[in-house]
Write an enzyme that holds these catalytic residues in place. Structure first.
Site, PDB file in Angstrom:
ATOM      1  N   CYS A 273      38.475  48.907  39.518  1.00  0.00           N
ATOM      2  CA  CYS A 273      37.425  49.799  40.010  1.00  0.00           C
ATOM      3  C   CYS A 273      36.049  49.215  39.708  1.00  0.00           C
ATOM      4  CB  CYS A 273      37.574  51.164  39.343  1.00  0.00           C
ATOM      5  SG  CYS A 273      36.236  52.305  39.727  1.00  0.00           S
TER       6      CYS A 273
ATOM      7  N   CYS B 159      34.206  51.714  37.061  1.00  0.00           N
ATOM      8  CA  CYS B 159      34.553  51.850  35.637  1.00  0.00           C
ATOM      9  C   CYS B 159      35.482  50.767  35.123  1.00  0.00           C
ATOM     10  CB  CYS B 159      35.177  53.221  35.386  1.00  0.00           C
ATOM     11  SG  CYS B 159      36.902  53.357  35.947  1.00  0.00           S
TER      12      CYS B 159
ATOM     13  N   CYS C 156      40.426  55.290  42.275  1.00  0.00           N
ATOM     14  CA  CYS C 156      40.547  54.899  40.874  1.00  0.00           C
ATOM     15  C   CYS C 156      41.169  56.058  40.102  1.00  0.00           C
ATOM     16  CB  CYS C 156      39.176  54.545  40.299  1.00  0.00           C
ATOM     17  SG  CYS C 156      39.221  54.248  38.518  1.00  0.00           S
TER      18      CYS C 156
ATOM     19  N   CYS D 221      38.364  57.138  37.001  1.00  0.00           N
ATOM     20  CA  CYS D 221      37.079  57.844  37.158  1.00  0.00           C
ATOM     21  C   CYS D 221      36.972  58.644  38.444  1.00  0.00           C
ATOM     22  CB  CYS D 221      35.913  56.857  37.075  1.00  0.00           C
ATOM     23  SG  CYS D 221      35.738  55.795  38.530  1.00  0.00           S
TER      24      CYS D 221
ATOM     25  N   ASP E 173      33.860  23.539  44.167  1.00  0.00           N
ATOM     26  CA  ASP E 173      35.073  23.937  43.441  1.00  0.00           C
ATOM     27  C   ASP E 173      36.161  24.288  44.452  1.00  0.00           C
ATOM     28  OD1 ASP E 173      37.053  25.227  41.994  1.00  0.00           O
ATOM     29  OD2 ASP E 173      35.671  26.444  40.808  1.00  0.00           O
TER      30      ASP E 173
END
EC number: 6.3.5.13
Length: 412
Positions: free
Chosen positions: A201, A204, A217, A220, A338
């Protein structure tokens, strides 16, 4: 600008003229379009030039990890039903390139601007957009792009209290988190094929639950908003529940999703979905993407895929096995140096296809394909790969600079 009661200052005019001259010199020297260097020179001479050029335009900003350039083209086509459009159609999407694009649109009513994710907040501050389209956020250019959660946070802070209408994909939790700080959001159910960057999430850090097409989520209560626009098969559903057919020359589900978001943007400016979607049919290819070209008496289809989410979408477009596939990967500065993202791509989707590998980082890609138990051959260049391909249309998938190299080689 058309009907402009506040003409550009002498300094701004000088900056525009100088930028165009430098761009022309760059083109003449064979160094590309010149839009970026021209924009840089113009902004040096007048740091406020972008804001001045945007002040009499109805501006739309488009930002995302994938699909920015295509969606910008689709929105521009749709809005031409309502007036002249200026746009950075070739994808120069940082402030210098955007400034160059707007400097070329003196009679435009609309500015439809693709913006690199990292520059969105600043460009929004300078251009006072009427509408901002947020499509998706996923991992990209790992050596220099902020982690996706940080990009979402930057968007959220930069767009907080924005007067713009935010047209946002409600299926991407990172986009929802970013857009939720804005008072005026139009939610579009555009889908999310790649979900590997959205399991925690953004609010949170809790674990995201994903029953069916929904998400929330469990910690929360942050959850998927109810959309007012939606992609449903080959149709766009508008806020009244009417279904409008999508007819595109561009392939794949991702482009239908781009069309759905574009129709929602067009509606902000009073262009009805039917008109917007009909106009989008004009777009055949975008900066060479999806083009089928003739090379060495073979048909090659050129497909761009820059990151794991893009490769996943692209694999869904290619002809079924045993169509031959050429893969090309570079790792120059514009790509990100990368290449560890190759390990996030599911190359087992290519099983049954003869695979030929080229590009600066062909050996990195070869190791990845070896681990994925794919049959492939490493080639020196495009010419050799095409000669080795069995019959049939060849699907060519390349990342950013590799794609530019291919276009130059095939004369596209």
């Amino acid at each position: 600008m058309a009907g402009n009661s506040d003409p550009l200052s002498p300094r701004a005019k000088l900056a525009v003229t100088a930028g165009k001259a430098v761009a022309a010199a760059s083109r003449a020297a064979g160094r590309g379009s010149g839009s970026v260097i021209g924009g840089r020179v113009a902004l040096k001479l007048d740091p406020d030039l972008l804001a001045r050029l945007a002040q009499n335009l109805d501006v739309v900003l488009v930002s995302a990890t994938n699909g920015k350039t295509t969606t910008t083209r689709l929105i521009a086509e749709a809005l031409r039903a309502a007036g002249p459009v200026v746009s950075n159609a070739l994808g120069a999407n940082m402030p210098a390139g955007i400034t160059s694009a707007l400097a070329g649109g003196s009679d435009a009513k609309f500015g439809v601007i693709e913006v690199d994710e990292k520059y969105l907040a600043g460009v929004a501050r300078d251009t006072s957009p009427k509408c901002i389209a947020l499509l998706n956020l996923s991992r990209d250019q790992l050596d220099r792009a902020a982690e996706t959660r940080m990009l979402a946070e930057n968007w959220r802070e930069g767009l907080a209290g924005s007067k713009a209408v935010i047209v946002a994909n409600c299926d991407d939790p990172l986009v929802v988190w970013a857009a939720s700080s804005s008072p005026n959001v139009v939610w579009v159910a555009a889908g999310q094929m790649w979900q590997e960057d959205a399991w925690s999430c953004p609010s949170c850090g809790g674990v995201m639950q994903r029953p069916g097409d929904d998400w929330f989520c469990g910690e929360c209560g942050f959850r998927r908003p109810t959309p007012t626009w939606a992609l449903s098969g080959d149709h766009v559903l508008d806020p009244h529940g009417s279904a409008w057919p999508i007819h595109l020359q561009l392939p794949g589900r991702a482009n239908k999703a781009n069309a759905a978001s574009s129709a929602a943007v067009a509606a902000v400016f009073g262009v009805p979905p039917q008109v917007a979607l009909e106009r989008m049919y004009q777009v055949q290819a975008v900066a060479g993407r999806y083009d089928v070209v003739q090379f060495q008496n073979r048909d090659l289809r050129l497909l761009l895929a820059k990151n794991p989410a893009g490769w996943l979408e692209t694999f869904s477009l290619i002809d079924p096995a045993p169509a031959p596939v050429i893969l090309s990967v570079n790792a120059r500065s514009a790509d990100g140096t990368d290449t560890s993202w190759l390990w996030d791509v599911d190359y087992t989707r290519l099983t049954g296809h003869p695979i030929f590998v080229i590009g600066d980082r062909k050996l990195d890609l070869a190791v990845r394909l070896e681990v994925a138990n794919q049959h492939f051959q490493v080639c020196d260049n495009l010419d050799q790969a095409v000669q080795m391909c069995p019959p049939g249309r060849i699907e060519v998938i390349a990342n950013y600079t590799a794609f530019q190299d291919l276009r130059r080689r095939v004369g596209n």
